[in-house]
Scaffold this motif. Structure first.
Motif, PDB file in Angstrom:
ATOM      1  N   THR A   1     -14.224  18.411  21.346  1.00  0.00           N
ATOM      2  CA  THR A   1     -15.644  18.069  21.308  1.00  0.00           C
ATOM      3  C   THR A   1     -16.146  17.851  22.724  1.00  0.00           C
ATOM      4  O   THR A   1     -15.402  17.358  23.572  1.00  0.00           O
TER       5      THR A   1
ATOM      6  N   TYR B   1     -10.381   9.912  19.372  1.00  0.00           N
ATOM      7  CA  TYR B   1     -10.373  11.036  18.428  1.00  0.00           C
ATOM      8  C   TYR B   1      -9.636  12.242  19.000  1.00  0.00           C
ATOM      9  O   TYR B   1      -9.956  13.374  18.701  1.00  0.00           O
TER      10      TYR B   1
ATOM     11  N   LEU C   1     -22.295   5.623  19.235  1.00  0.00           N
ATOM     12  CA  LEU C   1     -23.120   6.752  19.673  1.00  0.00           C
ATOM     13  C   LEU C   1     -24.605   6.507  19.476  1.00  0.00           C
ATOM     14  O   LEU C   1     -25.425   7.016  20.234  1.00  0.00           O
ATOM     15  N   SER C   2     -24.960   5.728  18.445  1.00  0.00           N
ATOM     16  CA  SER C   2     -26.398   5.504  18.288  1.00  0.00           C
ATOM     17  C   SER C   2     -26.900   4.590  19.401  1.00  0.00           C
ATOM     18  O   SER C   2     -28.038   4.726  19.860  1.00  0.00           O
TER      19      SER C   2
ATOM     20  N   PHE D   1     -19.501  16.089  24.629  1.00  0.00           N
ATOM     21  CA  PHE D   1     -20.804  15.423  24.660  1.00  0.00           C
ATOM     22  C   PHE D   1     -21.403  15.657  26.034  1.00  0.00           C
ATOM     23  O   PHE D   1     -20.720  15.467  27.041  1.00  0.00           O
TER      24      PHE D   1
ATOM     25  N   THR E   1     -21.246  -5.186  20.116  1.00  0.00           N
ATOM     26  CA  THR E   1     -21.838  -3.947  19.618  1.00  0.00           C
ATOM     27  C   THR E   1     -23.016  -4.242  18.697  1.00  0.00           C
ATOM     28  O   THR E   1     -24.085  -3.654  18.816  1.00  0.00           O
TER      29      THR E   1
ATOM     30  N   VAL F   1     -12.288  11.625  10.094  1.00  0.00           N
ATOM     31  CA  VAL F   1     -11.693  10.554  10.886  1.00  0.00           C
ATOM     32  C   VAL F   1     -10.682   9.798  10.035  1.00  0.00           C
ATOM     33  O   VAL F   1     -10.963   9.410   8.906  1.00  0.00           O
TER      34      VAL F   1
ATOM     35  N   ASN G   1     -14.312   7.287  22.755  1.00  0.00           N
ATOM     36  CA  ASN G   1     -14.284   8.216  21.612  1.00  0.00           C
ATOM     37  C   ASN G   1     -13.372   9.406  21.907  1.00  0.00           C
ATOM     38  O   ASN G   1     -12.586   9.824  21.056  1.00  0.00           O
ATOM     39  N   ALA G   2     -13.517   9.962  23.110  1.00  0.00           N
ATOM     40  CA  ALA G   2     -12.751  11.167  23.458  1.00  0.00           C
ATOM     41  C   ALA G   2     -11.253  10.882  23.431  1.00  0.00           C
ATOM     42  O   ALA G   2     -10.444  11.757  23.117  1.00  0.00           O
TER      43      ALA G   2
ATOM     44  N   ASN H   1     -18.267   4.384  26.001  1.00  0.00           N
ATOM     45  CA  ASN H   1     -18.154   4.754  24.594  1.00  0.00           C
ATOM     46  C   ASN H   1     -17.768   6.226  24.433  1.00  0.00           C
ATOM     47  O   ASN H   1     -16.935   6.569  23.607  1.00  0.00           O
TER      48      ASN H   1
ATOM     49  N   VAL I   1      -9.695  16.094  17.436  1.00  0.00           N
ATOM     50  CA  VAL I   1      -9.881  16.515  16.044  1.00  0.00           C
ATOM     51  C   VAL I   1     -11.170  17.304  15.789  1.00  0.00           C
ATOM     52  O   VAL I   1     -11.287  18.030  14.815  1.00  0.00           O
TER      53      VAL I   1
ATOM     54  N   LEU J   1     -21.422   2.731  15.384  1.00  0.00           N
ATOM     55  CA  LEU J   1     -22.663   2.335  16.078  1.00  0.00           C
ATOM     56  C   LEU J   1     -22.678   2.821  17.521  1.00  0.00           C
ATOM     57  O   LEU J   1     -23.743   2.953  18.133  1.00  0.00           O
TER      58      LEU J   1
ATOM     59  N   THR K   1     -17.160   1.231  14.229  1.00  0.00           N
ATOM     60  CA  THR K   1     -18.303   0.847  13.407  1.00  0.00           C
ATOM     61  C   THR K   1     -19.244   2.015  13.141  1.00  0.00           C
ATOM     62  O   THR K   1     -20.073   1.961  12.248  1.00  0.00           O
TER      63      THR K   1
ATOM     64  N   ILE L   1     -24.380  13.056  13.734  1.00  0.00           N
ATOM     65  CA  ILE L   1     -23.758  12.312  14.820  1.00  0.00           C
ATOM     66  C   ILE L   1     -24.837  11.549  15.587  1.00  0.00           C
ATOM     67  O   ILE L   1     -25.879  12.112  15.922  1.00  0.00           O
TER      68      ILE L   1
END
Ligand SMILES: Nc1ncnc2c1ncn2[C@@H]1O[C@H](COP(=O)(O)OP(=O)(O)OP(=O)(O)O)[C@@H](O)[C@H]1O
Ligand SMILES: [Mg+2]
Length: 397
Positions: A385, A303, A361-362, A387, A228, A350, A299-300, A295, A330, A359, A357, A340
């Motif tokens: 959520t 979280y 999503l960026s 995306f 990462t 969270v 995440n999905a 990613n 959440v 990182l 980290t 975000i």
């Protein structure tokens, strides 16, 4: 005369814009490009170059290319006081060279390499409190010789550029390395504890197996972390290469789902996919897009709540491919939504035990943007959520 004043005021206004412009980016590569562009524009020159100073080696190296030919020069270094830039670095003073061919200091190697005919040069040191950051040069005034005013503009720009470069370096190095060390310490200390336990004589064979498995897991995490960070620093410095190839989307989706399903099973989350029937063969960097999907999916799941759902959808219209990943987790607090995708940003809701980290999503955002696409997020706290990624489809013509 009146014109002259108006002209001056206009230039000062430009300088103010410049300082705002430079302050608005911390990405070193982007920053250097902007400085270059501004130097050319403010002094009405044909070209410009930035040489950064390496204090330890006492060398100047070309840091930015404003055309493909100049890329060749990027690897070349100048040892002060040789060349005009070297002279500027040594004397910490600006120079004006109306006719380079008449000047002893002129360095012909670079020029030959660049296939660029230099007539005149103006160069200023980029200094912070007397410490040299680099040298900024502009080449060939468009009409007539460089003037005192041009020099003044270049000096103001150099001073601002020096600070902006320093800032971006501090931001990048400081934060990234601190974060990296911070993230690596946690798995390292678990490995150390586990191996201590492993050496105890009273550990049963089953426990031993279990502990070995834990070490394996921590090592995988460390590996993931280093990747990462590497990806992130490559993206930031513009060193990541994108290789587009046409590929089949459903194959990619199958692969991603296969990779994340153990994580979903562990968390008790159901994964569903809805793929439109008319999906195109997509032209893009398959590995990088895989990373984006992984990613978002991870995440999905991460979280989400136990027995939650994750839905991956793909559809298209004439010009755009849409990919969305929705969860029932959440959610993200409304005040955090605008942040975000910023590096290291993790939302306030969270749980600490959920590792990450900030990182992921960026990196996703960078990759999607490199495909001329965009990523959006919508979220309801404690509900879930979504995306959504939009990627332009190339016109077959
Ligand atoms: N599906 C989601 N639901 C709720 N919050 C999310 C979701 N995806 C991301 N976030 C929030 O955005 C933050 C940043 O996500 P990102 O993927 O960049 O980092 P991370 O998951 O924390 O770590 P990494 O991906 O680097 O392991 C997360 O920490 C979390 O607060
Ligand atoms: Mg993540």
């Amino acid at each position: 005369m009146k014109n002259d004043v108006a002209f001056r005021i206009e230039r000062y206004r430009r300088i103010i814009d410049v300082s705002l412009d430079l302050a608005s980016t911390l990405d070193l590569n982007e920053l250097l490009k902007r400085i270059n562009r501004l130097a050319v524009e403010l002094t009405n020159a044909e070209a410009s170059s930035i040489l950064l100073y390496d204090e330890r080696k006492n060398q100047l190296y070309f840091a930015v290319a404003d055309n493909p030919e100049t890329e060749a020069a990027l690897s070349s270094v100048v040892v002060p006081p040789e060349s005009i830039a070297g002279w500027v670095a040594t004397h910490r003073e600006a120079v004006f060279v109306p006719d380079v061919q008449q000047d002893q200091r002129f360095f012909r190697n670079v020029e030959q390499m660049l296939n660029f005919q230099t007539r005149s040069i103006m160069a200023t040191p980029m200094l912070i409190k007397g410490r040299l950051i680099g040298v900024l040069e502009t080449l060939n005034k468009q009409n007539g010789p460089f003037t005192e005013e041009d020099l003044e503009m270049l000096m103001v720009l150099s001073a601002q550029a020096a600070v902006a470069i320093e800032n971006s370096r501090l931001f990048q190095q400081g934060d990234l390395i601190n974060e990296l060390v911070h993230e690596i310490r946690t798995p390292l200390s678990s490995i150390s504890t586990i191996s201590y336990l492993l050496q105890r004589p009273d550990v049963s064979e089953t426990q031993r197996q279990e502990l070995a498995g834990m070490i394996q897991k921590e090592i995988e995490r460390l590996n993931g972390l280093t990747n990462t960070f590497l990806d992130y620093s490559r993206l930031e410095s513009g060193r990541m290469r994108f290789t587009p190839t046409p590929f089949d989307l459903s194959g990619l989706i199958e692969e991603c789902v296969r990779i994340v399903s153990p994580q979903a099973i562990e968390k008790g989350v159901r994964l569903e996919k809805e793929l439109a029937a008319n999906l195109p063969i997509f032209n893009g960097d398959r590995d990088k897009l895989k990373q984006v999907l992984l990613n978002l999916l991870s995440n999905a799941i991460k979280y989400n709540r136990p027995r939650g759902d994750v839905t991956l959808k793909l559809w298209r219209n004439e010009k755009t491919l849409f990919i969305s990943v929705s969860d029932t987790g959440v959610g993200i607090p409304p005040e955090d939504l605008p942040h975000i995708g910023e590096r290291f940003f993790r939302a306030g809701n969270v749980e600490r035990k959920v590792t990450g980290t900030g990182l992921g999503l960026s990196i996703c955002k960078h990759i999607v943007e490199a495909h001329a696409g965009q990523m959006q997020v919508s979220s309801q706290i404690n509900q879930g959520t979504t995306f959504t990624i939009e990627l332009p489809l190339k016109d077959p013509a």
